[in-house]
Motif scaffolding. Structure first.
Motif, PDB file in Angstrom:
ATOM      1  N   LEU A 142       0.867  -1.185   0.000  1.00 43.89           N
ATOM      2  CA  LEU A 142       0.000   0.000   0.000  1.00 43.89           C
ATOM      3  C   LEU A 142       0.898   1.227   0.000  1.00 43.89           C
ATOM      4  N   TYR A 143       0.592   2.182  -0.864  1.00 43.35           N
ATOM      5  CA  TYR A 143       1.420   3.380  -0.913  1.00 43.35           C
ATOM      6  C   TYR A 143       0.546   4.619  -1.078  1.00 43.35           C
ATOM      7  N   ALA A 144       1.060   5.713  -0.564  1.00 46.96           N
ATOM      8  CA  ALA A 144       0.439   7.026  -0.737  1.00 46.96           C
ATOM      9  C   ALA A 144       1.574   8.027  -0.837  1.00 46.96           C
ATOM     10  N   TYR A 145       1.438   8.951  -1.781  1.00 48.42           N
ATOM     11  CA  TYR A 145       2.495   9.944  -1.923  1.00 48.42           C
ATOM     12  C   TYR A 145       1.922  11.272  -2.376  1.00 48.42           C
ATOM     13  N   ASN A 146       2.677  12.315  -2.091  1.00 51.00           N
ATOM     14  CA  ASN A 146       2.328  13.650  -2.561  1.00 51.00           C
ATOM     15  C   ASN A 146       3.512  14.217  -3.335  1.00 51.00           C
ATOM     16  N   ILE A 147       3.201  14.953  -4.402  1.00 52.56           N
ATOM     17  CA  ILE A 147       4.278  15.536  -5.208  1.00 52.56           C
ATOM     18  C   ILE A 147       4.450  17.025  -4.941  1.00 52.56           C
ATOM     19  N   ASN A 148       3.604  17.582  -4.092  1.00 53.81           N
ATOM     20  CA  ASN A 148       3.733  18.956  -3.613  1.00 53.81           C
ATOM     21  C   ASN A 148       3.408  18.953  -2.129  1.00 53.81           C
ATOM     22  N   PRO A 149       3.954  19.912  -1.370  1.00 57.41           N
ATOM     23  CA  PRO A 149       3.547  19.985   0.034  1.00 57.41           C
ATOM     24  C   PRO A 149       2.023  20.128   0.110  1.00 57.41           C
ATOM     25  N   LEU A 150       1.413  19.503   1.117  1.00 59.21           N
ATOM     26  CA  LEU A 150      -0.039  19.611   1.227  1.00 59.21           C
ATOM     27  C   LEU A 150      -0.460  19.747   2.673  1.00 59.21           C
ATOM     28  N   LYS A 151      -1.647  20.336   2.816  1.00 58.23           N
ATOM     29  CA  LYS A 151      -2.233  20.523   4.132  1.00 58.23           C
ATOM     30  C   LYS A 151      -3.741  20.547   3.942  1.00 58.23           C
ATOM     31  N   THR A 152      -4.439  19.823   4.769  1.00 58.75           N
ATOM     32  CA  THR A 152      -5.891  19.819   4.693  1.00 58.75           C
ATOM     33  C   THR A 152      -6.457  19.827   6.108  1.00 58.75           C
ATOM     34  N   SER A 153      -7.561  20.514   6.278  1.00 59.59           N
ATOM     35  CA  SER A 153      -8.161  20.582   7.605  1.00 59.59           C
ATOM     36  C   SER A 153      -9.277  19.553   7.772  1.00 59.59           C
ATOM     37  N   ASP A 154      -9.897  19.114   6.683  1.00 56.47           N
ATOM     38  CA  ASP A 154     -10.958  18.117   6.756  1.00 56.47           C
ATOM     39  C   ASP A 154     -10.665  17.012   5.746  1.00 56.47           C
ATOM     40  N   ILE A 155     -10.146  15.899   6.224  1.00 57.62           N
ATOM     41  CA  ILE A 155      -9.707  14.810   5.346  1.00 57.62           C
ATOM     42  C   ILE A 155     -10.889  14.163   4.615  1.00 57.62           C
ATOM     43  N   THR A 156     -12.106  14.299   5.135  1.00 57.30           N
ATOM     44  CA  THR A 156     -13.270  13.673   4.489  1.00 57.30           C
ATOM     45  C   THR A 156     -13.668  14.360   3.201  1.00 57.30           C
ATOM     46  N   ILE A 157     -13.318  15.622   3.034  1.00 56.32           N
ATOM     47  CA  ILE A 157     -13.641  16.329   1.787  1.00 56.32           C
ATOM     48  C   ILE A 157     -12.396  16.707   1.003  1.00 56.32           C
ATOM     49  N   PHE A 158     -11.295  16.087   1.350  1.00 53.86           N
ATOM     50  CA  PHE A 158     -10.019  16.412   0.721  1.00 53.86           C
ATOM     51  C   PHE A 158     -10.005  15.998  -0.748  1.00 53.86           C
ATOM     52  N   SER A 159      -9.560  16.904  -1.589  1.00 57.38           N
ATOM     53  CA  SER A 159      -9.385  16.614  -3.012  1.00 57.38           C
ATOM     54  C   SER A 159      -8.116  17.321  -3.461  1.00 57.38           C
ATOM     55  N   SER A 160      -7.177  16.545  -3.983  1.00 58.17           N
ATOM     56  CA  SER A 160      -5.923  17.152  -4.394  1.00 58.17           C
ATOM     57  C   SER A 160      -5.424  16.498  -5.669  1.00 58.17           C
ATOM     58  N   THR A 161      -4.800  17.314  -6.490  1.00 56.63           N
ATOM     59  CA  THR A 161      -4.189  16.771  -7.704  1.00 56.63           C
ATOM     60  C   THR A 161      -2.715  16.444  -7.467  1.00 56.63           C
ATOM     61  N   SER A 162      -2.259  16.607  -6.222  1.00 55.30           N
ATOM     62  CA  SER A 162      -0.856  16.312  -5.936  1.00 55.30           C
ATOM     63  C   SER A 162      -0.687  15.171  -4.934  1.00 55.30           C
ATOM     64  N   ALA A 163      -1.778  14.506  -4.549  1.00 53.43           N
ATOM     65  CA  ALA A 163      -1.700  13.363  -3.632  1.00 53.43           C
ATOM     66  C   ALA A 163      -2.277  12.136  -4.327  1.00 53.43           C
ATOM     67  N   PHE A 164      -1.567  11.016  -4.211  1.00 51.57           N
ATOM     68  CA  PHE A 164      -1.960   9.790  -4.910  1.00 51.57           C
ATOM     69  C   PHE A 164      -1.809   8.602  -3.973  1.00 51.57           C
ATOM     70  N   SER A 165      -2.555   7.563  -4.249  1.00 52.80           N
ATOM     71  CA  SER A 165      -2.418   6.337  -3.471  1.00 52.80           C
ATOM     72  C   SER A 165      -2.693   5.148  -4.377  1.00 52.80           C
ATOM     73  N   GLY A 166      -2.260   3.991  -3.929  1.00 57.49           N
ATOM     74  CA  GLY A 166      -2.498   2.791  -4.712  1.00 57.49           C
ATOM     75  C   GLY A 166      -1.999   1.569  -3.986  1.00 57.49           C
ATOM     76  N   TYR A 167      -2.070   0.450  -4.680  1.00 57.92           N
ATOM     77  CA  TYR A 167      -1.615  -0.802  -4.102  1.00 57.92           C
ATOM     78  C   TYR A 167      -1.123  -1.732  -5.198  1.00 57.92           C
ATOM     79  N   LEU A 168      -0.298  -2.678  -4.806  1.00 56.89           N
ATOM     80  CA  LEU A 168       0.211  -3.716  -5.706  1.00 56.89           C
ATOM     81  C   LEU A 168       0.256  -5.035  -4.942  1.00 56.89           C
ATOM     82  N   TRP A 169      -0.191  -6.093  -5.585  1.00 60.42           N
ATOM     83  CA  TRP A 169      -0.015  -7.432  -5.023  1.00 60.42           C
ATOM     84  C   TRP A 169       1.331  -7.949  -5.517  1.00 60.42           C
TER      85      TRP A 169
END
Length: 194
Positions: free
Chosen positions: A35-62
């Motif tokens: 499982l991985y999550a990464y950001n390509i720009n510094p980020l800050k959010t106050s409410d993670i439930t409505i967070f939307s960013s074009t610089s944060a990504f996540s995914g997984y690999l078996w």
């Protein structure tokens, strides 16, 4: 402030999930979930439930468990080789004679044959560089998303330092995972996950 809601630098977070062995059939190869999550720009959010960013990504690999364990052992061996090179370089530099001016030409020749370090970067010997290329090819093969086998590495795609190899070894630590911050290793790993 929570690390889950802010990141001051580019970072990738790696975690592993090992499913219950009881659920696996006898014919299936044991796989673990990266499982991985990464950001390509510094980020800050106050409410993670409505967070939307074009610089944060996540995914997984078996990934097959046996390949992860094997790769971690190879990376551990590579790290040991680099530590030996560093120790050789340090012991050589402390044993240099005080009559430096008289032996400057001999010293210059001797230094050119020894492993060198610039800003923590290692100049690897031929054998160690080949081991590094093989390990990195295996990392590339495990993390590449496409069905085609990746092309072999002709050069090492990031600055080889003791820290970068330690980070890479930690990345394949099934018990702990890791965080890798911006730099050439970060950029290479992100390029594999795209």
């Amino acid at each position: 402030e929570s690390r889950a809601t802010s990141a001051s630098d580019k970072e990738i977070h790696i975690q592993w999930y090992i499913p219950s062995v009881a659920k696996l059939s006898n014919h299936a190869e044991t796989k673990v979930l990266l499982l991985y999550a990464y950001n390509i720009n510094p980020l800050k959010t106050s409410d993670i439930t409505i967070f939307s960013s074009t610089s944060a990504f996540s995914g997984y690999l078996w990934i097959p468990l046996a390949r992860v364990v094997s790769l971690r052992e190879k990376l551990s061996d590579l790290k040991e080789q680099i530590e030996i090179l560093m120790q050789g370089s340090k012991s050589f530099s402390t044993s240099v004679s005080t009559s430096f001016l008289e032996q400057s030409e001999t010293l210059r020749i001797s230094l050119s044959n020894k492993p060198k370090m610039n800003d923590g970067r290692m100049h690897l010997g031929e054998k160690t560089e080949e081991i590094a290329r093989r390990c990195l090819f295996e990392v590339k093969a495990l993390l590449s998303v496409g069905p085609a086998l990746p092309s072999p590495l002709t050069e090492i795609p990031f600055d080889v330092t003791l820290q970068s190899i330690t980070n890479l070894e930690d990345m394949f630590d099934l018990a702990n995972g890791c965080i890798i911050t911006e730099g050439s290793l970060f950029d290479w790993i992100i390029s594999l996950l795209h």
